[in-house]
Write a protein that holds these residues in place. Structure first.
Motif, PDB file in Angstrom:
ATOM      1  N   GLU A  77       0.975  -4.411   2.454  1.00 59.66           N
ATOM      2  CA  GLU A  77      -0.277  -3.562   2.675  1.00 59.66           C
ATOM      3  C   GLU A  77      -1.204  -3.814   1.454  1.00 59.66           C
ATOM      4  OE1 GLU A  77       2.560   0.384   4.137  1.00 59.66           O
ATOM      5  OE2 GLU A  77       1.869   0.196   1.980  1.00 59.66           O
ATOM      6  N   THR A  78      -1.066  -4.377   0.513  1.00 57.98           N
ATOM      7  CA  THR A  78      -2.179  -4.996  -0.623  1.00 57.98           C
ATOM      8  C   THR A  78      -2.808  -6.038  -0.199  1.00 57.98           C
ATOM      9  OG1 THR A  78      -0.485  -3.996  -2.350  1.00 57.98           O
ATOM     10  CG2 THR A  78      -2.582  -5.662  -2.929  1.00 57.98           C
TER      11      THR A  78
ATOM     12  N   ASP B 237      -4.670  -8.780   2.627  1.00 54.31           N
ATOM     13  CA  ASP B 237      -4.834  -8.726   4.214  1.00 54.31           C
ATOM     14  C   ASP B 237      -4.634 -10.366   4.676  1.00 54.31           C
ATOM     15  OD1 ASP B 237      -5.903  -8.761   6.483  1.00 54.31           O
ATOM     16  OD2 ASP B 237      -7.976  -8.649   6.000  1.00 54.31           O
TER      17      ASP B 237
ATOM     18  N   CYS C  27       6.792  -4.512   1.898  1.00 52.90           N
ATOM     19  CA  CYS C  27       5.625  -3.361   2.405  1.00 52.90           C
ATOM     20  C   CYS C  27       4.453  -3.286   1.184  1.00 52.90           C
ATOM     21  CB  CYS C  27       6.425  -2.085   2.468  1.00 52.90           C
ATOM     22  SG  CYS C  27       7.760  -2.064   3.517  1.00 52.90           S
ATOM     23  N   THR C  28       4.883  -3.502   0.184  1.00 56.72           N
ATOM     24  CA  THR C  28       3.881  -3.159  -0.822  1.00 56.72           C
ATOM     25  C   THR C  28       2.783  -4.471  -0.666  1.00 56.72           C
ATOM     26  OG1 THR C  28       5.079  -1.862  -2.380  1.00 56.72           O
ATOM     27  CG2 THR C  28       3.361  -2.974  -3.501  1.00 56.72           C
TER      28      THR C  28
ATOM     29  N   CYS D  28       9.251  -0.746   7.719  1.00 54.64           N
ATOM     30  CA  CYS D  28       9.695  -0.452   6.291  1.00 54.64           C
ATOM     31  C   CYS D  28      10.534   0.875   6.071  1.00 54.64           C
ATOM     32  CB  CYS D  28       8.782  -0.665   5.181  1.00 54.64           C
ATOM     33  SG  CYS D  28       8.159  -2.272   5.198  1.00 54.64           S
TER      34      CYS D  28
ATOM     35  N   LEU E  50       3.145  -4.361   9.846  1.00 55.79           N
ATOM     36  CA  LEU E  50       2.331  -4.447   8.414  1.00 55.79           C
ATOM     37  C   LEU E  50       1.170  -5.345   8.444  1.00 55.79           C
ATOM     38  CD1 LEU E  50       5.477  -3.855   6.501  1.00 55.79           C
ATOM     39  CD2 LEU E  50       3.528  -2.137   6.687  1.00 55.79           C
ATOM     40  N   ALA E  51       1.175  -6.511   9.148  1.00 58.04           N
ATOM     41  CA  ALA E  51      -0.028  -7.443   9.045  1.00 58.04           C
ATOM     42  C   ALA E  51      -0.065  -7.615  10.292  1.00 58.04           C
ATOM     43  CB  ALA E  51       0.791  -8.682   8.504  1.00 58.04           C
TER      44      ALA E  51
ATOM     45  N   ARG F  85       6.647   2.819  -2.362  1.00 55.92           N
ATOM     46  CA  ARG F  85       5.876   1.454  -2.285  1.00 55.92           C
ATOM     47  C   ARG F  85       5.679   1.118  -3.720  1.00 55.92           C
ATOM     48  NH1 ARG F  85       6.696   2.010   2.163  1.00 55.92           N
ATOM     49  NH2 ARG F  85       5.341   1.732   3.922  1.00 55.92           N
TER      50      ARG F  85
ATOM     51  N   LYS G 139      11.637  -3.010   0.642  1.00 58.89           N
ATOM     52  CA  LYS G 139      10.376  -2.492   0.663  1.00 58.89           C
ATOM     53  C   LYS G 139       9.127  -3.030  -0.362  1.00 58.89           C
ATOM     54  CE  LYS G 139      11.490   2.247   2.357  1.00 58.89           C
ATOM     55  NZ  LYS G 139      11.817   3.607   2.153  1.00 58.89           N
TER      56      LYS G 139
END
Length: 210
Positions: free
Chosen positions: A148-149, A151, A144-145, A20, A178-179, A112, A141
């Motif tokens: 990252e929030t 799982d 991305c939020t 990102c 990111l994951a 973010r 992006k």
């Protein structure tokens, strides 16, 4: 009808060596569309209990939404729409203006955008289809939020994108970073005009056809 959930997010795009991060020029070949509309259902709705697949998508202008809805119908999946907290105007998405909101956000590696609602019941899903437009060659992006929030470890994550020119490769790399605990499938670049044909072939290729 599949239920549409909403996350309010503000987003831009991401590229570069880190997930990102922003590149120097946008993907300006993407087709122009209408400004984002208000989602059909109230934010915070709970996914239906009998679905094991979820289509999560961000659609700034409508193209990705059409593809996501077709995919949800094909797979019997629930829908969750990621929506910016501050909707984008035409001026915000004017990529020829280096100072437009989207470009400023894209060039901010720390951007973010805040989410105004939460996705309930994520644990019930085995497969998450993740849809987005390609911005500046990679993920907006706003994704991305989301990544990252929530799982996504142990889940199958199947990315798909709409794009006027760029492929999905860089976005796949960003998602993998990111994951890292997710089982990432091959991605798909498509458009609404392709209807269900591209989606059906892709689902066959990745072994997820219903």
């Amino acid at each position: 009808m599949k239920r549409i959930l909403s996350i309010l997010l503000a987003g831009a795009m991401a590229l570069g060596l880190a997930a990102c991060d922003g590149p120097s020029t946008p993907d300006r070949t993407a087709p122009a569309e209408e400004t984002q509309t208000t989602p059909a259902t109230d934010p915070g709705d709970t996914p239906s209990a009998d679905s094991r697949a979820l289509v999560v998508y961000f659609s700034a202008t409508g193209n990705t939404r059409e593809v996501a809805e077709t995919l949800a119908e094909l797979q019997g999946a629930d829908l969750f729409e990621i929506v910016p907290a501050e909707p984008y105007t035409d001026e915000d998405l004017n990529y020829s203006d280096d100072n437009c909101r989207a470009n400023r956000e894209q060039n901010d590696d720390s951007a973010r955008p805040a989410m105004a609602s939460t996705l309930e019941g994520l644990d019930q899903y085995d497969v998450v289809y993740l849809g987005f437009p390609i911005w500046w060659g990679t993920l907006p992006k706003i994704l991305c939020t989301f990544l990252e929030t929530y799982d996504l470890s142990g889940k199958t994550v199947a990315p798909f994108c709409t794009s006027g020119g760029s492929g999905i490769g860089s976005a796949e790399e960003a998602i993998a970073q990111l994951a890292p605990g997710a089982n990432l499938t091959q991605g798909l670049r498509t458009d609404p005009d392709s209807g269900a044909a591209d989606l059906t072939q892709w689902l066959q290729d990745i072994g997820l056809e219903s």
